[in-house]
Scaffold this active site. Structure first.
Site, short mmCIF file in Angstrom:
data_model
loop_
_atom_site.label_atom_id
_atom_site.label_comp_id
_atom_site.label_asym_id
_atom_site.label_seq_id
_atom_site.Cartn_x
_atom_site.Cartn_y
_atom_site.Cartn_z
N ASP A 141 0.82 -1.22 0.00
CA ASP A 141 0.00 0.00 0.00
C ASP A 141 0.85 1.27 0.00
OD1 ASP A 141 0.38 -1.43 2.33
OD2 ASP A 141 -1.08 -0.27 3.47
N VAL A 142 2.10 1.19 0.52
CA VAL A 142 2.95 2.39 0.44
C VAL A 142 3.26 2.69 -1.03
CG1 VAL A 142 5.16 3.40 1.07
CG2 VAL A 142 3.96 1.94 2.70
N VAL A 148 4.57 -9.47 -6.48
CA VAL A 148 3.11 -9.53 -6.26
C VAL A 148 2.58 -8.13 -6.00
CG1 VAL A 148 2.41 -11.83 -5.41
CG2 VAL A 148 3.79 -10.31 -3.95
N ASP A 200 -17.35 43.13 19.09
CA ASP A 200 -18.14 43.41 20.28
C ASP A 200 -17.22 43.47 21.49
OD1 ASP A 200 -20.36 43.33 18.76
OD2 ASP A 200 -21.03 41.34 19.40
N LYS A 255 -21.39 47.16 23.49
CA LYS A 255 -21.59 47.62 24.87
C LYS A 255 -20.27 47.91 25.56
CE LYS A 255 -25.35 45.99 27.26
NZ LYS A 255 -25.95 44.90 27.97
N GLY A 281 -20.51 34.49 20.08
CA GLY A 281 -21.42 33.39 19.74
C GLY A 281 -21.64 33.30 18.24
N VAL A 332 -27.76 34.83 16.07
CA VAL A 332 -28.55 34.53 17.27
C VAL A 332 -28.41 35.71 18.22
CG1 VAL A 332 -28.89 32.99 19.24
CG2 VAL A 332 -28.22 32.05 17.03
N ALA A 359 -24.01 30.77 22.50
CA ALA A 359 -23.83 30.55 23.95
C ALA A 359 -24.63 29.34 24.45
CB ALA A 359 -24.23 31.81 24.71
N MET A 364 -29.21 36.87 28.06
CA MET A 364 -29.31 38.23 28.62
C MET A 364 -30.33 38.30 29.75
SD MET A 364 -29.03 40.48 25.12
CE MET A 364 -29.76 39.34 23.95
N GLY A 389 -19.39 31.07 30.24
CA GLY A 389 -19.32 29.73 29.66
C GLY A 389 -18.11 29.56 28.75
N1 SAH Z 1 -24.79 36.16 19.52
C1 SAH Z 1 -24.53 35.65 20.86
C2 SAH Z 1 -25.50 36.20 21.88
C3 SAH Z 1 -25.40 37.66 22.12
S1 SAH Z 1 -26.46 38.19 23.39
C4 SAH Z 1 -24.55 34.12 20.82
O1 SAH Z 1 -24.91 33.54 19.80
O2 SAH Z 1 -24.14 33.52 21.82
C5 SAH Z 1 -25.39 38.17 24.79
C6 SAH Z 1 -25.82 37.09 25.75
O3 SAH Z 1 -25.32 35.83 25.32
C7 SAH Z 1 -25.28 37.24 27.15
O4 SAH Z 1 -26.05 38.14 27.92
C8 SAH Z 1 -25.37 35.83 27.68
O5 SAH Z 1 -26.70 35.51 28.03
C9 SAH Z 1 -25.03 35.04 26.44
N2 SAH Z 1 -23.60 34.71 26.40
C10 SAH Z 1 -22.70 35.06 25.48
N3 SAH Z 1 -21.49 34.57 25.77
C11 SAH Z 1 -21.64 33.83 26.90
C12 SAH Z 1 -20.76 33.05 27.69
N4 SAH Z 1 -19.47 32.91 27.39
N5 SAH Z 1 -21.28 32.44 28.78
C13 SAH Z 1 -22.58 32.57 29.10
N6 SAH Z 1 -23.43 33.29 28.39
C14 SAH Z 1 -22.98 33.92 27.30
#
Ligand code: SAH
Length: 476
Positions: free
Chosen positions: A22-23, A44, A249, A271, A303, A307, A333, A384, A413
């Site tokens: 196979d090599v 072979v 962000d 923010k 995230g 979303v 998240a 949130m 998280g």
């Molecule tokens: N677009 C992001 C959400 C933005 S809204 C996503 O898809 O995850 C921001 C919220 O997301 C926070 O207030 C919290 O509820 C959550 N969030 C984002 N990062 C997080 C983390 N590392 N641990 C826990 N919650 C998290």
């Protein structure tokens, strides 16, 4: 330099591979891919080579190796299991001034085969001069992940238009700028979006334009995941590596930003610590300004951009202004916090659906369908919500969700500072206050959350009936 790097054009040229296993099959296939005329010699043949011979793609010399097999060949590869035989093949080859490779034996070889990244016509080849092929392969994997998969198509396109580009931009400096634009601008963006026809139209249009005005850049809306840089996608990593400007962000972790191109301009929007927002219109205006100035812009969001991230509005705005865009999803998240706290969001017996809910402001709380959210056998992932736990609990219980429903509240998280608070809905606000849980935190509510107590594996676990900790050894 121990070795002279060489890209050999073997198309239609005879090469010899000695060995039937196979090599040898792998070496023969690679040579076939480069268009070589391959002869395999061995007493072979294994199944793979036998098939190649039957298909007529490879010629076969049956029997024990003979030096005469090397006549008329350009390259020889020795891939037998016997070192003495390999050594004889190499010696014969060297005497005839053939280039010889003995597989995995640099001492016997006069050429070595590098680890390659194939985005034909682009080829990246890596060699450790035979010292550590494993490390070369590891490096190959890393580089592979950074090279745009669309780059091959871009080069093929450039190859077809090469003469026209040269005629249109006779001056080397402007031609170079054009190639930069080809790579950084909308043409490559269209190829990445699997729209090759559109890419070609954009290239043709650019060649037909008469002014030398700087062409447009592009924007990638990129999900950065919850914070752990290991949760970025390969596309996100590549976008960060190629960005001229990054609008991120406030929540994006420094570890993620560290992966961006060193000289990229980083602009924090969103923010601030004090709670003031960069207005969405300002973000739109910044995105547009940088893209129109011909830059490669990354809009980096925590995230997933789609979303609770306003990514949809940004995409619509940019498309309205004719800016080339791509969207790179991220791990949201809810998915990350569930995984990192050991909570499955669905469960065949306990939860047939998951709801992603935002409790951002009074207005969003008022418009939620609480009766629906209070239903059993579903999992709520509340974004949130830290400041609104009191109200969330009150509404859910009032609408029939049992106060004994388990929850897991995951703060930070996936980051080293992650804390997971567990308990039941009735005690949620009090527990969160006692442990001073702060944003960013995600609330997972539902029968499945009970699993955190036993399956939790990352960061600190709070609120659970404290398991008896084993005594720590005294420092000597
Ligand atoms: N677009 C992001 C959400 C933005 S809204 C996503 O898809 O995850 C921001 C919220 O997301 C926070 O207030 C919290 O509820 C959550 N969030 C984002 N990062 C997080 C983390 N590392 N641990 C826990 N919650 C998290």
């Amino acid at each position: 330099m121990q070795l002279y790097p060489l890209f050999a054009d073997l198309s239609g040229r005879p090469v010899l591979v000695v060995g039937g296993g196979d090599v040898a099959a792998r070496k023969a296939s690679m040579l076939l891919r480069a268009g070589a005329t391959v002869t395999v010699g061995a007493p072979v043949l294994g199944p793979e080579l036998r098939e190649l011979v039957q298909q007529g793609r490879v010629a076969y010399r049956d029997g024990a190796y003979q030096p005469g097999w090397q006549d008329g060949t350009w390259l020889v590869v020795a891939a037998t299991r016997s070192r003495p035989l390999n050594s004889r093949i190499a010696a014969d080859g060297h005497a005839r001034q053939r280039l010889v490779n003995v597989v995995d034996d640099p001492a016997l070889s006069s050429f070595q085969v590098p680890a390659v990244i194939d985005r034909s016509p682009l080829l990246v080849a890596i060699s450790s001069s035979g010292v550590a092929p494993v490390l070369a392969r590891r490096l190959r994997e890393r580089i592979e992940s950074l090279i745009d998969p669309a780059l091959g198509s871009l080069l093929q396109l450039a190859q077809r238009y090469r003469a026209r580009i040269r005629a249109r931009y006779a001056d080397l400096g402007t031609r170079r700028r054009f190639y930069d634009w080809l790579h950084d601008g909308p043409v490559n963006a269209s190829l990445r979006a699997s729209q090759p026809l559109h890419a070609e139209q954009q290239l043709v249009a650019a060649l037909a334009r008469h002014d030398e005005s700087k062409p447009q850049g592009s924007v990638a809306l990129v999900g950065a995941g919850p914070g752990d840089p290991g949760l970025l996608t390969l596309h996100a990593l590549r976008a960060l590596n190629e960005a001229d400007v990054i609008l991120h962000d406030e929540l994006i972790s420094p570890q993620v930003l560290d992966l961006a191109r060193r000289d990229a301009v980083q602009i924090a929007v969103g923010k601030r610590g004090g709670g003031t927002h960069t207005p969405q219109e300002t973000i739109h205006a910044l995105l547009l300004e940088h893209a129109q100035a011909g830059r490669r812009v990354v809009r980096l969001k925590g995230g997933d951009p789609f979303v609770f991230g306003r990514g949809g509005e940004e995409l619509a705005f940019l498309r309205e202004h004719g800016i080339a865009c791509e969207v790179v999803p991220g791990i949201t998240a809810a998915l990350a916090c569930a995984a990192y706290s050991g909570v499955p969001l669905t469960h065949r017996d306990h939860a047939q659906s998951v709801r992603l809910v935002t409790a951002h402001c009074q207005q969003s709380l008022d418009t939620l369908d609480w009766a629906d959210l209070a239903r059993e056998r579903q999992t709520l992932a509340v974004y949130m919500g830290v400041a609104k736990l009191e109200e969330i609990t009150r509404q859910l219980v009032a609408h029939g969700r049992s106060a004994s429903t388990p929850f897991a509240l995951v703060e930070n998280g996936s980051l080293p500072t992650q804390r997971t608070l567990v308990g039941t809905l009735g005690e949620l606000p009090a527990l969160a206050t006692r442990h001073a849980v702060r944003a960013p935190a995600l609330l997972i509510l539902g029968e499945v959350a009970a699993q955190a107590e036993s399956s939790h594996w990352y960061g600190e676990l709070l609120g659970a009936v404290a398991a008896k900790a084993p005594a720590l050894a005294n420092a000597a």
